[in-house]
Motif scaffolding. Sequence first.
Motif, PDB file in Angstrom:
ATOM      1  N   LEU A  87     -48.628 -46.331  15.450  1.00 26.22           N
ATOM      2  CA  LEU A  87     -47.683 -46.187  16.415  1.00 26.22           C
ATOM      3  C   LEU A  87     -47.663 -48.041  16.927  1.00 26.22           C
ATOM      4  O   LEU A  87     -48.739 -48.761  17.401  1.00 26.22           O
ATOM      5  N   ASN A  88     -46.561 -48.549  16.733  1.00 30.47           N
ATOM      6  CA  ASN A  88     -46.141 -49.827  17.155  1.00 30.47           C
ATOM      7  C   ASN A  88     -46.985 -50.847  16.705  1.00 30.47           C
ATOM      8  O   ASN A  88     -47.596 -51.746  17.425  1.00 30.47           O
ATOM      9  N   GLY A  89     -47.458 -50.893  15.422  1.00 27.60           N
ATOM     10  CA  GLY A  89     -48.416 -51.519  14.923  1.00 27.60           C
ATOM     11  C   GLY A  89     -49.940 -51.534  15.307  1.00 27.60           C
ATOM     12  O   GLY A  89     -50.734 -52.396  14.600  1.00 27.60           O
ATOM     13  N   TYR A  90     -50.312 -50.425  15.649  1.00 24.00           N
ATOM     14  CA  TYR A  90     -51.782 -49.982  15.901  1.00 24.00           C
ATOM     15  C   TYR A  90     -51.984 -48.642  14.942  1.00 24.00           C
ATOM     16  O   TYR A  90     -51.143 -47.680  15.139  1.00 24.00           O
ATOM     17  N   GLU A  91     -53.344 -48.656  14.544  1.00 26.32           N
ATOM     18  CA  GLU A  91     -53.538 -47.159  13.993  1.00 26.32           C
ATOM     19  C   GLU A  91     -54.100 -46.342  15.134  1.00 26.32           C
ATOM     20  O   GLU A  91     -54.870 -46.669  15.757  1.00 26.32           O
ATOM     21  N   LEU A  92     -53.168 -45.349  15.212  1.00 29.83           N
ATOM     22  CA  LEU A  92     -53.397 -44.355  16.279  1.00 29.83           C
ATOM     23  C   LEU A  92     -54.276 -43.225  15.561  1.00 29.83           C
ATOM     24  O   LEU A  92     -55.092 -42.594  16.492  1.00 29.83           O
ATOM     25  N   GLY A  93     -54.255 -43.006  14.502  1.00 34.72           N
ATOM     26  CA  GLY A  93     -55.108 -41.675  14.030  1.00 34.72           C
ATOM     27  C   GLY A  93     -55.088 -41.865  12.481  1.00 34.72           C
ATOM     28  O   GLY A  93     -54.191 -42.619  11.549  1.00 34.72           O
ATOM     29  N   GLY A  94     -56.211 -41.242  11.691  1.00 36.44           N
ATOM     30  CA  GLY A  94     -55.939 -41.286  10.297  1.00 36.44           C
ATOM     31  C   GLY A  94     -56.812 -39.734   9.991  1.00 36.44           C
ATOM     32  O   GLY A  94     -57.680 -39.304  10.511  1.00 36.44           O
ATOM     33  N   GLY A  95     -56.483 -39.518   8.825  1.00 39.32           N
ATOM     34  CA  GLY A  95     -56.649 -38.237   8.293  1.00 39.32           C
ATOM     35  C   GLY A  95     -56.548 -37.932   6.667  1.00 39.32           C
ATOM     36  O   GLY A  95     -56.078 -39.115   5.945  1.00 39.32           O
ATOM     37  N   SER A  96     -56.964 -37.035   6.331  1.00 37.09           N
ATOM     38  CA  SER A  96     -56.909 -36.652   4.937  1.00 37.09           C
ATOM     39  C   SER A  96     -57.468 -35.376   4.695  1.00 37.09           C
ATOM     40  O   SER A  96     -57.766 -34.561   5.436  1.00 37.09           O
TER      41      SER A  96
END
Lengths: 586, 586
Positions: free
Chosen positions: A477-486
């Motif tokens: 979001l807007n240049g920031y990692e908001l979340g990550g998954g796999s």
Amino acid sequence: MSRIYSNKVTLDKVGESVHLQGWVQKRRDLGGLIFIDLRDLKGLVQVVFNPDVSAEALKIADTVRSEYVVSVKGEVVKRDDKQVNKNIESGEIEVYAKEIEILAKAKTPPFQISEDNINEDTRLKYRYIDLRRQKLQDILRTRYQINKAVRDFLDQEDFMDIETPVLSKSTPEGARDYLVPSRVYPGEFYALPQSPQIYKQLLMLSGLERYYQIVKCFRDEDLRADRQPEFTQIDIEKSFTDIEDMIDMNERLIQFVMKEVKGLEIKSPFPRITYDDAMSRYGVDKPDTRFDLELQDLSEFSKTSSFKVFKNAVEANGLVKAIVVEGASDKYSRKDIDKLEAFVKNYGAKGLAWLKVNEEGLQGPIAKFFDDAETSKLQETLNYQTNDLILFVADKASVVHAALGNLRNKLAKDLDLIDDEQYNFIWVTDWPLLEYDEEADRYTAAHHPFTSPRKEDIEKLETAPEEVKANAYDIVLNGYELGGGSIRISDAELQEKMFKALGFTDEERDRQFGFLIEAFQYGAPPHGGIAYGLDRFVMLLTGSDNIRDVIAFPKTQNASDLMMQAPSDVSEEQLKELGLKVDVEK
Amino acid sequence: MSRIYSNKVTLDKVGESVHLQGWVQKRRDLGGLIFIDLRDLKGLVQVVFNPDVSAEALKIADTVRSEYVVSVKGEVVKRDDKQVNKNIESGEIEVYAKEIEILAKAKTPPFQISEDNINEDTRLKYRYIDLRRQKLQDILRTRYQINKAVRDFLDQEDFMDIETPVLSKSTPEGARDYLVPSRVYPGEFYALPQSPQIYKQLLMLSGLERYYQIVKCFRDEDLRADRQPEFTQIDIEKSFTDIEDMIDMNERLIQFVMKEVKGLEIKSPFPRITYDDAMSRYGVDKPDTRFDLELQDLSEFSKTSSFKVFKNAVEANGLVKAIVVEGASDKYSRKDIDKLEAFVKNYGAKGLAWLKVNEEGLQGPIAKFFDDAETSKLQETLNYQTNDLILFVADKASVVHAALGNLRNKLAKDLDLIDDEQYNFIWVTDWPLLEYDEEADRYTAAHHPFTSPRKEDIEKLETAPEEVKANAYDIVLNGYELGGGSIRISDAELQEKMFKALGFTDEERDRQFGFLIEAFQYGAPPHGGIAYGLDRFVMLLTGSDNIRDVIAFPKTQNASDLMMQAPSDVSEEQLKELGLKVDVEK
């Protein structure tokens, strides 16, 4: 008469008696009257003490000071049109006090609640006073609203909040653990979890299928401005899922949150970009797409360039990339550009080449290296216009990307190209599974060791690990990692292969993760998940650039609590019970 | 075709194609067909493999074993009336499989999911398999429902979920802290919170007014059957409140939870009993009022009794109390009564006197001590009937109450007097503020040091501390403490008096709680709160008598995690960074 919140005292209450409770935000004396701005959870209301209404109340009000806690009963009166305050919900009325009771006196606080430029250490020491500020209360309310919207959405989707342990086991992968000594087994330790990753996967093996938790996680790392030793994760895991299903569900989750919290409709599907494209076009793995300024590749151009710096970089298997800053040639003096150069040097660049596009053509120290033919080729490649500023970095790929990617973000801020009201959610996909750690001379997991490789890449785990792509997705979001998954590995053999690729010996693997590999053998469903950083989410939705502003009781960058004064010494007796000795010169 | 849960495959789907995913609970071969009970999050559904429908699916089904994970597509068919299974939601249909895919194979699990009498250590080691059991999944679902109902209610009441730190400060009051060594300040420690008490009070000082949190708390105590090192608290705090307001709000909260989770209407107001009455009538501070068997006072009778044991007890400032067990004279042999006596001896009683009421009169070893006049007086006091059993304890008050209070609960269980479907919520009020700790030779806080004394008792803090009553209230459900709360001290001077009564020197007080006392001086609203034990709540609503059954990943009574094998050794390097040395012979 039961108590009413300040924001409920509006025109429809005129003529009624009301009971208010709260803090004295401000007191003014004016022509024999006393005016008090009374602050409560919901806002402010003006209370008037008038000798004609109650001389006794006026007398008490005269003794009242800022931050006293009072209980007031009085009548709601419409304000003169001239006195209306549109900034507060009760701004069209005031309350004529008949009674006032002082519930608590207050010393003069160490700083004024309304002041904004207080030294942060003072604010943290007196956090309970700092938290009286409207700004911080609004942030905590937004935090709560995000939390609630997430829960409401996930409940509708059949997810259950299931708690996982805080007293967990130390694992060598990932960041440094916080340890907790055991008293029952002196000399042994629990660890605070860096995430509930293993537990949530085990819940999938249990057939619980849909898990979530909004949960504290812990990393004992050197803190940066946007890190805290304890942080909160929105943690989700689902069985019988795949990438498309996870992305779809998470888009709906985000749409729900944005609608509930910000009243905004976010269009779906969200844009997607592969990791390789993100690096190539934006120089970073979490591009801010609210503005342009994409990185342009000049490697082809540079191969035949007479400018040796460019040519050499490409010949050494490096890259030459440029950012064309539209209409900025007048906005950056030579001195300004020197500062930009200093900035990119932080990211390893040896220098920042630049050109300005004048009516007459290219201008700048490297202009002389380009003859007409090359200039025309450059124009063709970059498609620049008069008054543009062009910034170049030539180096190995990682340096070019880090330098220009970060420069790109800086330029956008400096030039005010960013619309603060815009929320650009994008997915970054096709991540590498492994990263080569030069220091440790082995591969490490780019996400974590439980992320599955793409099916078609599994064979490469042994032959070309760096080429293996993961079934992983980050939401940016807007240049920031908001979340990550796999999507996770759910096959014992594949999990063993993964540990092998990470350089684990069989013994290490069995000792640390043997129980997990065994677990996979009792019927493991396909499953995947995601984790959002709640603190980051709150920062982005409240426009906060300080993580400490979105946490009720944060730690400093030294991980200390200035209010409670933690950490602190403990007694010899406590240590003895734990079988520990402090071994440090103090 | 998107996947459907087993419980949705009902009569209205007959003739439709469905897609199921889940675990093979059971496989049966019957007359050339294969029947599989497929288990998913929502229940079971019967899948039939028939060569006439798909020979290929039958062939694959033949290789399937228990706990395999499969994906099945097929047609919904109505069962013969004789085959209907009323125990499952999909019991009127079965699915004729057209396709089956094996998503994961499974080794034979270490125990059968359907078995109930598995050794607990094995269950804990393979928790992910144990959690496949319907019973445990139902408990976790109830836990989630309570959690959600609490949140929904408190949201309506304007409460905000606000997170408080896990890395907190060690305080000497209360139970033993879990410590967390600091790396930035080697030799110093954080502590895991025993409750967010101080933080939530500071939030009240901040004017946030209505706080809640469902939060992990930690106590490093020797574990009893119903304790865990980490437990979950529903933690609530409110400003501008008083006892009546808190009790009213919490009754509405409990009514809401009971309605949402159990579908039950709980009548309010709940009964209230003072601490003194509870001790006197039930012998315990958390009476189970689902049955009678109240303690009856024979002290007056005993003063003039010719039975010396009774008389002596009363003359030594002790008590004589009795429980009349209706119609139980035939149910307890002399041997049974010996067992009851052994039971009360656990609580310090020297013996258990008893009488049976026969047609002929009183019978039993002490009957001879009572002449006709005394017998008639005893009958008048106890109002016993023929066939009753009377049990007596004569001792100092604390022993009499502990012995008979616990005996009362035991008798009710033994005699099956308890209606499991009944939920008796009662408030216990008027608690003592302080308890005398003989070992430490000082007073300790009966609840915690922030509980306010009744206004009229404040003077006694110095003169007669044991007589001071607290503005405290416990909510008791069926004989268990479900929660406890109080109106807090919000005045710096009174808080200082309280610490003095607790034997703190000024220096100790300032060092440990100076910041809190200072905080109270900046305008502290009246406030109070409550904390519920969520684990206990879940136990009571699910009829679980083992706390480990209501926690997804519990610890053993030795506070160890048998699945992850925590606590465990850590590396010398980790310890060195923390400035610690293990000082124990292993």
